[in-house]
Design a protein around this motif. Structure first.
Motif, PDB file in Angstrom:
ATOM      1  N   TRP A  25      50.006  39.866  30.526  1.00 53.66           N
ATOM      2  CA  TRP A  25      49.140  39.515  31.625  1.00 53.66           C
ATOM      3  C   TRP A  25      49.751  40.148  32.876  1.00 53.66           C
ATOM      4  O   TRP A  25      48.846  41.008  33.669  1.00 53.66           O
ATOM      5  CB  TRP A  25      48.976  37.972  31.688  1.00 53.66           C
ATOM      6  N   ASN A  26      50.867  40.287  32.773  1.00 49.28           N
ATOM      7  CA  ASN A  26      51.589  40.900  34.227  1.00 49.28           C
ATOM      8  C   ASN A  26      51.547  42.285  34.245  1.00 49.28           C
ATOM      9  O   ASN A  26      50.865  43.219  35.368  1.00 49.28           O
ATOM     10  CB  ASN A  26      53.014  40.674  34.350  1.00 49.28           C
ATOM     11  N   ASN A  40      53.106  31.035  35.182  1.00 49.25           N
ATOM     12  CA  ASN A  40      51.849  31.744  35.839  1.00 49.25           C
ATOM     13  C   ASN A  40      50.737  30.717  35.892  1.00 49.25           C
ATOM     14  O   ASN A  40      50.339  29.953  34.932  1.00 49.25           O
ATOM     15  CB  ASN A  40      51.486  33.017  34.625  1.00 49.25           C
ATOM     16  N   LYS A  97      52.958  36.682  26.264  1.00 48.99           N
ATOM     17  CA  LYS A  97      51.490  36.678  26.698  1.00 48.99           C
ATOM     18  C   LYS A  97      51.652  36.828  28.236  1.00 48.99           C
ATOM     19  O   LYS A  97      50.791  37.518  28.833  1.00 48.99           O
ATOM     20  CB  LYS A  97      50.953  35.501  26.392  1.00 48.99           C
ATOM     21  N   SER A 103      41.180  38.074  38.368  1.00 51.99           N
ATOM     22  CA  SER A 103      42.491  37.258  38.355  1.00 51.99           C
ATOM     23  C   SER A 103      42.842  36.620  39.630  1.00 51.99           C
ATOM     24  O   SER A 103      43.832  35.877  39.719  1.00 51.99           O
ATOM     25  CB  SER A 103      43.542  38.346  37.903  1.00 51.99           C
ATOM     26  N   GLU A 125      48.724  43.992  32.789  1.00 49.53           N
ATOM     27  CA  GLU A 125      47.763  44.070  32.873  1.00 49.53           C
ATOM     28  C   GLU A 125      47.072  43.918  34.721  1.00 49.53           C
ATOM     29  O   GLU A 125      46.403  44.780  35.131  1.00 49.53           O
ATOM     30  CB  GLU A 125      46.680  43.147  32.523  1.00 49.53           C
ATOM     31  N   ASN A 126      48.058  43.092  35.367  1.00 48.76           N
ATOM     32  CA  ASN A 126      47.831  42.835  36.670  1.00 48.76           C
ATOM     33  C   ASN A 126      48.662  43.416  37.532  1.00 48.76           C
ATOM     34  O   ASN A 126      49.083  43.056  38.844  1.00 48.76           O
ATOM     35  CB  ASN A 126      47.501  41.292  37.182  1.00 48.76           C
ATOM     36  N   LEU A 132      47.449  31.029  33.765  1.00 44.92           N
ATOM     37  CA  LEU A 132      47.668  30.925  32.069  1.00 44.92           C
ATOM     38  C   LEU A 132      48.252  29.362  31.723  1.00 44.92           C
ATOM     39  O   LEU A 132      47.803  28.766  30.713  1.00 44.92           O
ATOM     40  CB  LEU A 132      48.622  31.778  31.601  1.00 44.92           C
TER      41      LEU A 132
END
Length: 491
Positions: free
Chosen positions: A213-214, A164, A209, A462, A216-217, A167
């Protein structure tokens, strides 16, 4: 006497009068310097006059001494010691010199005596110094260009591989999140295998983590890095993943909770059709390592392991026969997750499809590879239909790979390199399947297609703008090298 005839006017004679051969420029608005009268009894007029003259000559001609001997224009300048030897009587009358202050740390160091008990007690009483923490880097305001809107009936999941970029590039560096910490064998010999295992533990912890994040997106498909546990399949330094079983189970539970699909893609050195027995054994160890990682995570049958056919070694049919033989000898948990993929050089989809149908091994169709190494008389739609039959028979959700060549690529080798992002979805794409986006911009390539086809809501914070010049470097990969295109852009 002659001494009494010396008047005050004679004593006020200047240096210019004493040396008529060398004239001095007159100083404006300044009175000439005067020499105070000297009255010493029992001295002759001649001795007094001679002493004054010699002293004046010495002051005018003697160079300014230095406290150190230095080189100027490859010539040794006189130091104070040399001047004392040359003019011992006159050095005392020189004005005080300005001595250059020594820089910190250049002077003699004072020796410290041995520590006493009182000193040790005072050290214990002092609070430990707090480690200075760098302030977090403030994210700049990005200008995100608009995209060309397109339509599609596809409603499956899009995924990205291993890294990612947002990140990974977090600042300060100790806050970066990634799952590919690795090392060299020399480091293993130096630090020991437990140090290497700790790298794997840190990698799997960061995976939590990345999954958050994935989610959330709205990205629910990802390929795990093969470097998650460095050298785990090595012949000498390999190790079991049981030590990290709780952490792996936590990652798998989180992925299952959100409905994320996790897969792996062992490297190109995994050659099941190699004529060398040592290479085949190393390939099997690599597959066993990936299978153990997915099993400890509790990932279901959708967690497949994708490999290429490998090399042809001068005889493609003989290599295919060795692949059949090796696949038939694999452990059941490894074979249950094995999937083959067509490549751009050696094996097209038609070469592998017959083996896959014979052994019930699913085939992942790569659109980019099929363009570079197409299957004669076998269009992509027919390949996908036959491959999906195997997926359904095995109870595995179908998946495919999508990438595009870089803009301006001409030769086959140039066209092999993946572009930063994909600009379109293929026309033969089934509506309900998973598509791995193999692009250098990783998660940004997925979000880019989300915006083009309106597949999922996108968080604007993002997003990152595409690069003006596409390079061969993977985004987020640490490298001190500057590519030629970047150099040309700077120049």
């Amino acid at each position: 006497s002659p001494a009494e005839s010396v008047t005050r006017e004679t004593m006020e004679t200047t240096a210019a009068d004493l040396r008529p051969a060398r004239s001095l420029r007159p100083r404006a608005a300044k009175a000439p310097k005067t020499v105070p009268s000297v009255t010493e009894p029992e001295q002759s007029d001649e001795s007094d006059w001679t002493g004054l003259q010699e002293e004046e000559k010495h002051i005018m001609k003697t160079p300014k001494p230095r406290h150190k001997t230095v080189l100027r224009n490859n010539k040794k300048a006189p130091c104070k010691k040399d001047m004392e030897e040359a003019c011992p009587s006159s050095v005392e009358n020189l004005p005080l010199l300005k001595i250059k202050r020594l820089s910190k740390g250049t002077g003699p160091k004072k020796r410290k005596g041995p520590l006493r008990e009182d000193d040790a007690a005072s050290f214990d009483e002092q609070p430990p110094k707090k480690k200075r923490k760098n302030a977090p880097k403030v994210e700049p305001v990005y200008v995100i260009p608009e995209v060309e809107r397109k339509e599609t009936t596809f409603r499956g999941r899009l995924g990205y591989a291993c890294l990612n970029t947002i990140l990974r590039n977090k600042r300060p560096a100790d806050e970066a999140v990634f799952c590919s910490r690795t090392c060299r064998i020399d480091t293993i010999k130096k630090n020991g295998i437990e140090w290497v295992k700790d790298l794997g533990r840190r990698n799997i912890e960061d995976m939590l983590k990345i999954i958050e994040w994935n989610e959330e997106n709205n990205i629910r498909f990802m390929r795990l890095s093969s470097e998650m546990f460095p050298f785990a399949s090595h012949e000498l330094y390999g190790y079991s993943l049981e030590y990290c079983a709780p952490a792996l189970a936590t990652v798998g539970a989180l992925a299952n909770k959100y409905g994320h699909r996790l897969t792996v893609h062992p490297g190109q050195f995994t050659q099941l059709g190699s004529p060398k027995d040592s290479v085949v054994k190393a390939s099997i160890r690599e597959l066993e390592y990936h299978a153990q990682m997915l099993n400890l995570m509790g990932v279901g049958p959708d967690g497949v392991m994708i490999i290429h056919g490998g090399g042809v070694y001068g005889d493609k049919q003989a290599a295919l026969a060795r692949i059949r033989k090796t696949v038939g000898e694999l452990p059941k948990d490894v074979r249950d997750r094995l999937v083959l993929e067509n490549d751009e050089l050696c094996y097209n989809a038609a070469d592998l499809l017959s083996i896959c149908e014979e052994l019930d091994i699913p085939l992942v169709f790569d659109y980019h590879h099929d363009i570079l190494n197409p299957s004669p008389d076998l269009p992509p739609s027919e390949i996908i239909t036959r491959a999906n039959v195997i997926f359904a028979k095995r109870g595995i959700k179908p998946k495919q790979h999508l990438s595009e060549p870089r803009e301006g690529a001409v030769t086959v080798m140039e066209r092999r390199a993946h572009a930063d992002r994909c600009q379109r979805l293929p026309g033969d794409l089934p509506d309900d399947m998973d598509l791995m986006i193999e692009a250098k911009d990783k998660e940004q390539a997925v979000l880019h297609l989300y915006r083009i086809y309106n597949l999922q809501p996108v968080i604007h914070a993002s997003l990152r703008p595409p690069a003006d010049i596409q390079t061969k470097e993977t985004k987020g990969r640490k490298s001190n090298r500057r590519t030629r295109s970047k150099k040309d852009a700077v120049e």
